[in-house]
Design a protein around this motif. Structure first.
Motif, short mmCIF file in Angstrom:
data_model
loop_
_atom_site.label_atom_id
_atom_site.label_comp_id
_atom_site.label_asym_id
_atom_site.label_seq_id
_atom_site.Cartn_x
_atom_site.Cartn_y
_atom_site.Cartn_z
N UNK A 77 0.83 -1.21 0.00
CA UNK A 77 0.00 0.00 0.00
C UNK A 77 0.87 1.26 0.00
N UNK A 78 1.99 1.23 0.74
CA UNK A 78 2.90 2.37 0.75
C UNK A 78 3.47 2.61 -0.66
N UNK A 79 3.82 1.54 -1.31
CA UNK A 79 4.36 1.66 -2.67
C UNK A 79 3.30 2.18 -3.62
N UNK A 80 2.09 1.65 -3.51
CA UNK A 80 0.98 2.15 -4.34
C UNK A 80 0.77 3.65 -4.13
N UNK A 81 0.84 4.09 -2.86
CA UNK A 81 0.68 5.51 -2.56
C UNK A 81 1.79 6.35 -3.20
N UNK A 82 3.03 5.85 -3.11
CA UNK A 82 4.15 6.55 -3.73
C UNK A 82 3.95 6.68 -5.23
N UNK A 83 3.53 5.59 -5.85
CA UNK A 83 3.32 5.60 -7.30
C UNK A 83 2.18 6.54 -7.69
N UNK A 84 1.12 6.55 -6.90
CA UNK A 84 -0.01 7.44 -7.17
C UNK A 84 0.42 8.90 -7.04
N UNK A 85 1.19 9.22 -6.01
CA UNK A 85 1.70 10.59 -5.84
C UNK A 85 2.57 11.00 -7.02
N UNK A 86 3.43 10.10 -7.46
CA UNK A 86 4.29 10.39 -8.60
C UNK A 86 3.46 10.59 -9.87
#
Length: 124
Positions: A77-86
């Protein structure tokens, strides 16, 4: 190595594959070497050395993320959030920002050396 092993397996090219461009590049590199890559991609503004540097940086970043996952420091989920922010950040970049001319300070000039002149004016 990672790229060479991930694409162009057995030097096979599937023209319908999503990875076609990568498969071609890997097979060209493996079979023809750097000179063949430079010739085939000569209109590319990025050198083969720079491309390999960029790829290696991405691989290092993936290694860091994998270690963070293994250690429990981050989760999917943290990685998904990072990707979404990017993704959102990239979507918010305007054409003006992308085409903006930037300047960097020129390095100290050694024009006298380039022209074979010593600091006193005599020829080197």
């Amino acid at each position: 190595r990672i790229i060479a092993n991930a694409f162009g397996k057995d030097n096979e090219i599937d023209i319908g594959a999503e990875t076609l461009e990568f498969d071609l590049a890997v097979v060209l590199g493996k079979e023809g070497g750097m000179k063949r890559c430079e010739l085939s991609y000569r209109r590319c503004e990025t050198t083969v050395v720079d491309m390999m540097t960029m790829i290696n940086m991405e691989v290092e970043e993936l290694d860091i993320i994998n270690k963070e996952l293994e250690q429990g420091a981050v989760n999917i989920d943290d990685i998904d959030n990072r990707l979404e922010e990017e993704y959102e950040e990239m979507n918010n970049i305007s054409l003006e920002e992308l085409t903006k001319v930037t300047t960097t300070a020129k390095p100290k000039s050694y024009w006298w050396i380039e022209n074979g002149i010593s600091l006193t004016g005599s020829k080197l």
